[in-house]
Design a protein around this motif. Structure first.
Motif, PDB file in Angstrom:
ATOM      1  N   TYR A   1       0.853  -1.185   0.000  1.00 48.73           N
ATOM      2  CA  TYR A   1       0.000   0.000   0.000  1.00 48.73           C
ATOM      3  C   TYR A   1       0.891   1.237   0.000  1.00 48.73           C
ATOM      4  O   TYR A   1       1.452   1.616   1.027  1.00 48.73           O
TER       5      TYR A   1
ATOM      6  N   LEU B   1     -10.784  -5.149  -3.045  1.00 45.74           N
ATOM      7  CA  LEU B   1     -10.626  -3.895  -2.308  1.00 45.74           C
ATOM      8  C   LEU B   1     -11.741  -2.916  -2.644  1.00 45.74           C
ATOM      9  O   LEU B   1     -12.251  -2.213  -1.756  1.00 45.74           O
TER      10      LEU B   1
ATOM     11  N   ALA C   1     -14.936  -4.169  -0.927  1.00 49.81           N
ATOM     12  CA  ALA C   1     -14.823  -4.066   0.527  1.00 49.81           C
ATOM     13  C   ALA C   1     -14.884  -2.613   1.003  1.00 49.81           C
ATOM     14  O   ALA C   1     -15.459  -2.320   2.051  1.00 49.81           O
ATOM     15  N   SER C   2     -14.314  -1.696   0.235  1.00 48.31           N
ATOM     16  CA  SER C   2     -14.316  -0.285   0.651  1.00 48.31           C
ATOM     17  C   SER C   2     -15.668   0.373   0.425  1.00 48.31           C
ATOM     18  O   SER C   2     -15.985   1.372   1.079  1.00 48.31           O
TER      19      SER C   2
ATOM     20  N   GLY D   1     -18.561   2.906   2.976  1.00 52.87           N
ATOM     21  CA  GLY D   1     -19.069   4.103   2.319  1.00 52.87           C
ATOM     22  C   GLY D   1     -20.586   4.125   2.285  1.00 52.87           C
ATOM     23  O   GLY D   1     -21.217   5.170   2.512  1.00 52.87           O
TER      24      GLY D   1
ATOM     25  N   PRO E   1     -14.992   7.244   3.336  1.00 50.34           N
ATOM     26  CA  PRO E   1     -14.431   5.920   3.670  1.00 50.34           C
ATOM     27  C   PRO E   1     -13.784   5.213   2.484  1.00 50.34           C
ATOM     28  O   PRO E   1     -13.005   4.273   2.674  1.00 50.34           O
ATOM     29  N   ILE E   2     -14.108   5.640   1.265  1.00 53.88           N
ATOM     30  CA  ILE E   2     -13.567   4.970   0.081  1.00 53.88           C
ATOM     31  C   ILE E   2     -12.231   5.570  -0.346  1.00 53.88           C
ATOM     32  O   ILE E   2     -11.502   4.981  -1.151  1.00 53.88           O
TER      33      ILE E   2
ATOM     34  N   PRO F   1      -9.142   5.812   0.920  1.00 50.65           N
ATOM     35  CA  PRO F   1      -7.922   4.994   0.941  1.00 50.65           C
ATOM     36  C   PRO F   1      -7.850   4.009  -0.214  1.00 50.65           C
ATOM     37  O   PRO F   1      -6.779   3.793  -0.791  1.00 50.65           O
ATOM     38  N   CYS F   2      -9.000   3.410  -0.563  1.00 53.76           N
ATOM     39  CA  CYS F   2      -9.014   2.481  -1.697  1.00 53.76           C
ATOM     40  C   CYS F   2      -8.788   3.221  -3.009  1.00 53.76           C
ATOM     41  O   CYS F   2      -8.078   2.729  -3.891  1.00 53.76           O
TER      42      CYS F   2
ATOM     43  N   TYR G   1      -5.175   3.867  -3.514  1.00 53.88           N
ATOM     44  CA  TYR G   1      -4.457   2.705  -4.023  1.00 53.88           C
ATOM     45  C   TYR G   1      -4.756   2.479  -5.500  1.00 53.88           C
ATOM     46  O   TYR G   1      -3.855   2.118  -6.276  1.00 53.88           O
TER      47      TYR G   1
END
Length: 687
Positions: A359, A520, A523-524, A528, A553-554, A556-557, A560
């Motif tokens: 990451y 990912l 999951a993210s 959200g 909340p999304i 960080p994904c 990436y």
């Protein structure tokens, strides 16, 4: 005429600006990471117990500048071997009595057959030089399992080979010095193989594996390579089994690895010494670690030390030293005989590749394939169970089925949006080429590709959202507008979630390791959605704040996704120069079409998770017009730039041969000429 925007248009443009700023900041962060700007190289006077990039670069300077050509049949290759041996002897002289250091220069001969690009190739060779250094403790035995670090010191024809692979040899020399000067005594022997014939179909590593006395003691290996002049030192291959990648995940200081590379590498028209050690002749667990950026200069005369990306060798050296330590301490390090007779090792090989990814080079996430089988199945289970817990008015199988039909509708619409996000850039790239005489305008200026293709990709992604209302829901909304909006949000969200869940499952059953990408995303999206549902109770469904609470909340994904996608695009831009425009009538279009499709795919997975909720604000005619105008502007602007520059040269390959008259006793010049011809043919076959 004055433009008039509704309040919804204004909110849409606000959201578009927020997204542009957010993705722009993430892109700046990603650019600094993939070009290694976050690492400060140590100077030549750095403490002796630290790896110093400046000291390593000094070796590159000698190999790439002072020595004239390191190709088979040229004196420079012999000079390079003498220089490497002299450096190793100096390290040996400084070593204390608690070290046992052995240095050998071996000449290898042999024959073998290999499959390359679908063709069977038979090779015969003789008089190739390898240099081997073995560092161990004074009480070590010759039969102790060892760790091999391999790099080649020959270079392609016409190239100084600073990156490929002077940087590899320099890093190995500095690590060998570091072992001695830091006082770290390896608990297991460490072998450094400087092989002199990789560019000619990996002859040096084959010669080592077939003839050297230490070949059966190797319990693990690390192959260092370069497909450019720096950037992320990516683990492109690992195995057999999952043990090597687990060691890397636990020990790398700047982790740069993802298992998706193992899905792609087998289809790339090229090979490294990893193949010889782990597949064809050794079955040894190992890692293939490769510089992947700076591909503009790969295998060209521009591969000079000035092109090396600062920080890249520093990260490589610190990583390698830490990984070598971890391998030598591992209880799984076994000699060939033990490995072949160990049932648990055989079972581990059968389990296949693990799933792992870094990451933003901060940390690694690693889990075995057994865990992936369970973990990657959870999203599809949630998708199938979601209709039971949705906002339906009457329980029962019929209600579940109608809700699931709406979710399936959302899935189809989201999949259509992703498909159009790829198709629209392809169409725009073809239209541009119909009105211009040059392809690949983005080659020297990659930002032009983003400007040309991202806006039109967004247009394609938003079109299904515009026509959503034309298809009625299966559920009964009882005539309430608020309930209908809630059901529509639900259907769009769970449809997108279901698409990523299905792709994750497809990766899993295909036996591939890149399913973590879509896992990912799915999951993210769950946190959200929870955040969005809670926020509409305070701000309402029509509030822009609720949409922002979905995004948070999304993030960080998404970071990436931009990191992975940005690296992929930059890598492909540079590698397109090796292919260039193919023969007419359609070859002229292929590079631009490929680049447009890749940017469409990356845009789809970087923005796709936001569309189910953000699409309400973005799918407006005014915004689509702005995006289309940006695309046209990008197409027009790109036509003003020349495709190539000094920093992004055009790759031209000349192939020639010498014909000599037949005679009973050929002269020495004729023999030399024939040898040069063979070298040329070997080199171009390698390409």
């Amino acid at each position: 005429m004055a433009l008039r925007f509704s309040s919804g248009d204004v909110s849409g443009f606000k959201l578009l600006l927020i997204l542009a700023v957010t993705y722009g900041l993430i892109a700046m962060l990603v650019d600094s990471i993939i070009h290694m700007r976050f690492i400060k190289p140590l100077e030549i006077d750095a403490p002796l117990d630290r790896f110093s990039e400046a000291r390593a670069v000094e070796h590159v300077r000698v190999l790439a500048q002072e020595i004239d050509g390191r190709q088979e049949g040229r004196p420079g290759l012999r000079e390079a071997a003498q220089y490497i041996t002299a450096q190793l002897e100096m390290i040996k002289e400084r070593a204390g009595s608690n070290f046992r250091i052995e240095i050998e220069e071996t000449v290898v001969n042999g024959t073998f057959n290999m499959m390359f690009l679908g063709h069977s190739i038979s090779l015969g060779y003789r008089n190739h030089s390898n240099i081997v250094m073995r560092i161990s403790s004074e009480d070590s035995q010759d039969s102790d399992p060892s760790v091999l670090v391999n790099g080649h010191f020959d270079s392609p024809l016409g190239s100084p080979g600073a990156g490929d692979c002077g940087s590899c040899v320099a890093s190995m020399l500095e690590i060998a010095r570091l072992i001695v000067d830091s006082g770290w005594i390896p608990p297991r022997p460490v072998l450094f193989l400087f092989n002199g014939a990789e560019e000619l179909f990996m002859l040096g590593s084959h010669g080592f594996m077939k003839t050297h006395k230490w070949r059966d003691t190797i319990g693990a290996f690390i192959n260092v390579e370069a497909s450019g002049t720096g950037g992320p030192d990516l683990v492109c291959q690992s195995g057999p089994g999952s043990w090597p990648s687990q060691v890397y995940a636990q020990s790398a200081i700047y982790p740069m690895a993802h298992s998706a590379a193992q899905d792609v590498f087998p289809i790339i028209p090229g090979d490294t010494d990893f193949r010889i050690f782990s597949q064809d002749y050794g079955d040894i667990p190992g890692l293939d670690i490769i510089f992947l950026l700076g591909g503009y200069f790969y295998h060209t005369s521009f591969d000079t030390m000035e092109r090396l990306l600062p920080g890249s060798m520093q990260a490589r050296g610190e990583n390698l030293f830490s990984i070598i330590k971890a391998f030598t301490k591992s209880s799984k390090l076994q000699i060939t005989h033990e490995r072949e007779s160990n049932i648990s090792t055989a079972n581990e090989y059968e389990e296949g590749h693990a799933v792992f990814f870094d990451y933003l080079t901060l940390f690694m996430i690693y889990y075995t394939r057994k865990v992936a089988m369970l973990l990657h199945s959870i999203p599809i289970a949630i998708f199938l169970a979601a209709p039971v817990f949705s906002k339906k008015q009457t329980p029962g199988l019929l209600s579940w089925f109608s809700t699931f039909c709406d979710f399936a509708k959302g899935l189809i619409f989201h999949a259509t949006g992703i498909f159009l996000a790829i198709v629209f850039p392809i169409i725009f790239s073809i239209l541009r080429l119909l009105f211009t005489s040059h392809a690949m305008h983005w080659f020297a200026h990659p930002y032009l590709a983003y400007l040309m293709f991202i806006p039109c990709s967004l247009v394609g992604m938003l079109i299904p959202r515009i026509i959503w209302s034309s298809f009625p829901l299966s559920q009964d909304a009882a005539g309430l507008k608020s309930l209908k909006e809630a059901l529509s949000d639900e259907a769009r969200f769970w449809g997108a979630f279901g698409l990523y869940a299905m792709l994750t499952l497809a990766y899993l059953f295909a036996g591939l390791s890149g399913g973590f990408l879509t896992f990912l995303l799915s999951a993210s999206m769950l946190p959200g959605w929870v955040s969005y549902c809670l926020s509409i109770k305070s701000f309402g469904r029509q509030s822009l704040r609720s949409t922002l609470f979905y995004m948070l909340p999304i993030l960080p994904c998404l970071a990436y996704s931009v990191y992975f996608g940005g690296f992929l695009i930059q890598f492909m831009v540079e590698k397109m120069g090796m292919m260039g425009a193919l023969p007419p009538p359609y070859g002229f279009f292929i590079p631009d079409v490929v680049m447009a499709a890749i940017i469409g795919v990356v845009t789809g997975w970087c923005v796709g998770p936001l569309i189910p909720i953000c699409g309400h604000w973005l799918a407006r005619s005014s915004i689509l017009q702005v995006l289309l105008h940006l695309s046209v502007l990008g197409l027009a602007l790109s036509s003003q730039f020349f495709p190539y520059s000094a920093d992004a040269p055009k790759r031209v390959v000349f192939q020639h041969s010498f014909l000599t008259a037949e005679c009973e006793h050929p002269t020495q010049n004729q023999l030399a000429m024939d040898e040069e011809t063979r070298n040329h043919l070997n080199y171009f076959a390698r390409l």
